[in-house]
Enzyme design. Sequence first.
Site: not given
Ligand code: GLN
Length: 193
Positions: A47, A49, A79, A106, A172, A174
Amino acid sequence: MTRIGVLALQGAFQEHIETLKKIGVEAVEVRLPEDLDGLDGLVIPGGESTTIGKLMVEYNFLDSIKKRAQNGFAILGTCAGMILLANGIPGFDQPTIGILDIDVKRNAFGRQVDSFEVDIPIPELGEKYFRAVFIRAPVIGRTGPDVKVLAHLSDGTPVAARQGKILVCAFHPELTDDLRFHDYFLNIACSRS
Ligand code: GLN
């Protein structure tokens, strides 16, 4: 029956719940720290972060997850979930649980390759390569001595790791039909050590 919680504050929690059900686990949404009671493990999904981190602070999750992890509670972070477990996020000042001895970078693939899929070897899961779906993904930088890297990209960049009962990946699992990564986590959650 094994009960695994999925942190349901923001991000791809529903997909993890579906995947966990497919491997025969009772999967529950975790929205408050008390929802952690009686669980055998927790998934922190992908998601954003920064958003998940802020909500974790607001709902008092950081300490309760940290304490449980110190007592051998199994956690899978995918992620953004991996970012939230890492000790260090160089260049970013954001709340994290900080119990995994790695640094993460990130948005490591920048804008040109925001998202991509690639088959990678993950020896712990068997010989067949695993379809790894990367979405604005981080990568792992520094790893501490207790951290075992489980998967690399072909250029050597680490993208999955384990330290005790904490398992993380930059992709991911999932979002594929391959259940082996979640199965591997289930084995960790059910092990006594
Ligand atoms: N780019 C998001 C972050 O830095 C991580 C992306 C993801 O969870 N798919 O939080």
